[in-house]
Design an enzyme around this catalytic site. Structure first.
Site, short mmCIF file in Angstrom:
data_model
loop_
_atom_site.label_atom_id
_atom_site.label_comp_id
_atom_site.label_asym_id
_atom_site.label_seq_id
_atom_site.Cartn_x
_atom_site.Cartn_y
_atom_site.Cartn_z
N HIS A 1 0.82 -1.21 0.00
CA HIS A 1 0.00 0.00 0.00
C HIS A 1 0.85 1.26 0.00
CE1 HIS A 1 -4.32 -1.19 1.30
NE2 HIS A 1 -3.75 -2.19 0.65
N GLU B 1 -6.26 -0.67 -6.07
CA GLU B 1 -7.25 0.23 -5.49
C GLU B 1 -6.83 1.68 -5.70
OE1 GLU B 1 -5.48 -1.64 -2.86
OE2 GLU B 1 -6.68 -3.47 -3.10
#
Length: 320
Positions: free
Chosen positions: A38, A107
């Protein structure tokens, strides 16, 4: 016997902590280690997000037995697919062939830092092109590629492990399960859905590994565990169609402001009862997953969890 994994959750611990957790997890007896990749945490309360590939390099050097997996890397925005192939091969060398490259379509939370987030159809097209680039580079081929989204005039990865790094692809439906069967050596999913395994096998993935992941929160006080899960993991039940498009932690906080503690606790086992945690894990085993990684929610509780897992949880999971 299912292969039991431990998750290095980059959103809830710093880089030195994660390497320490990896060493402890291997010593405790976990079979494989997976790491998230991330740029942001899901929620501010998680508090961390180091660069996963630096962590993987350190973990590869600091461990000697456990398999490693990125869970998962998006190769369409933050990283060019040719660079993904290079760094995956480097981790393959550092780990003496213990690394599997886990890939997914990503994402907005993590990828918008380099520009706009593509429409779902476009990013699926980009993802398939990325797979077409990464696979031959991992195999040691010299690649020239010209697609609708990516160009590779000339690329070759010089440092590679003796055997090419295997790939695993995240699946949530028939299209992605078919991509996993066509391009990868394994499938990844975060929900214990038997029909995903069936679709993957029907598309040609029969006999290959299926990686799953289950979040739990072990601790001596169930009420405290429920608070931790609500504080840090209340986004978990929204589903990937929502999670893939929200742009940042503030958006996740707003989207989950009405999620109650009891709502989250229904989906994530909390407290000291080993039977409840075994049952949560068993859902993936029953669905046909061969490798399942545990996420212990709460960065500060990892050493306590790993000690408990070695003594109580892992022996129970070995019986499944």
């Amino acid at each position: 016997m299912v292969n039991v994994g431990y998750t290095l959750m980059c959103e809830q611990a710093g880089p030195k902590q994660l390497v320490d957790h990896a060493v402890r997890a291997e010593a405790a007896g976990f079979d494989h280690l997976v790491t998230s990749d991330h740029y942001y945490p899901w929620l501010d309360s998680q508090g961390h997000s180091p660069y996963a590939w630096s962590v993987l390099g350190a973990v590869a050097h600091a461990t000697s037995r456990a398999e490693l997996l990125s869970f998962v890397t998006c190769p369409i925005r933050r990283y060019h697919p040719a660079v993904v192939a290079q760094k995956a091969s480097t981790i393959g060398v550092l780990s003496d062939g213990r690394f599997t490259l886990g890939l997914g379509a990503g994402e907005n939370l993590n990828e918008h830092v380099v520009g706009g987030w593509p429409h779902v159809q476009q990013r699926h097209e980009m993802f398939e092109e990325a797979l077409q680039i990464i696979r031959p580079l991992l195999n040691g081929e010299t690649l020239t590629f010209s697609g609708n989204h990516f160009d590779v005039p000339d690329a070759y990865v010089w440092d590679r492990p003796e055997r090419p790094v295997p790939m695993a692809v995240a699946a949530s439906g028939r299209q992605s399960a078919t991509l996993a069967a066509d391009y990868a050596d394994a499938m990844i999913a975060t929900d214990p859905l038997p029909h995903l395994v069936e679709m993957y096998e029907e598309a040609g993935g029969a006999g290959r590994p299926r990686y799953g992941q289950v979040a739990i929160c072990y601790g001596p006080d169930e009420a405290e565990c429920r608070k931790i899960v609500h504080d840090q993991f209340r986004w978990f039940g929204m589903g990937w169609k929502v999670n893939a498009d929200l742009p940042g932690p503030d958006a996740f906080a707003a989207a989950t402001q009405f999620v109650r503690e009891e709502d989250v606790a229904e989906g994530i086992s909390c407290g000291p009862d080993v039977d409840r945690h075994v049952e949560a894990f068993k859902k993936f085993v029953d669905a046909g997953f061969t490798h399942v990684a545990l996420v212990q929610v709460g960065g500060d509780s990892q050493p306590m969890f790993l000690d408990w897992a070695q003594e109580e949880l892992l022996p129970r999971l070995r019986e499944l």
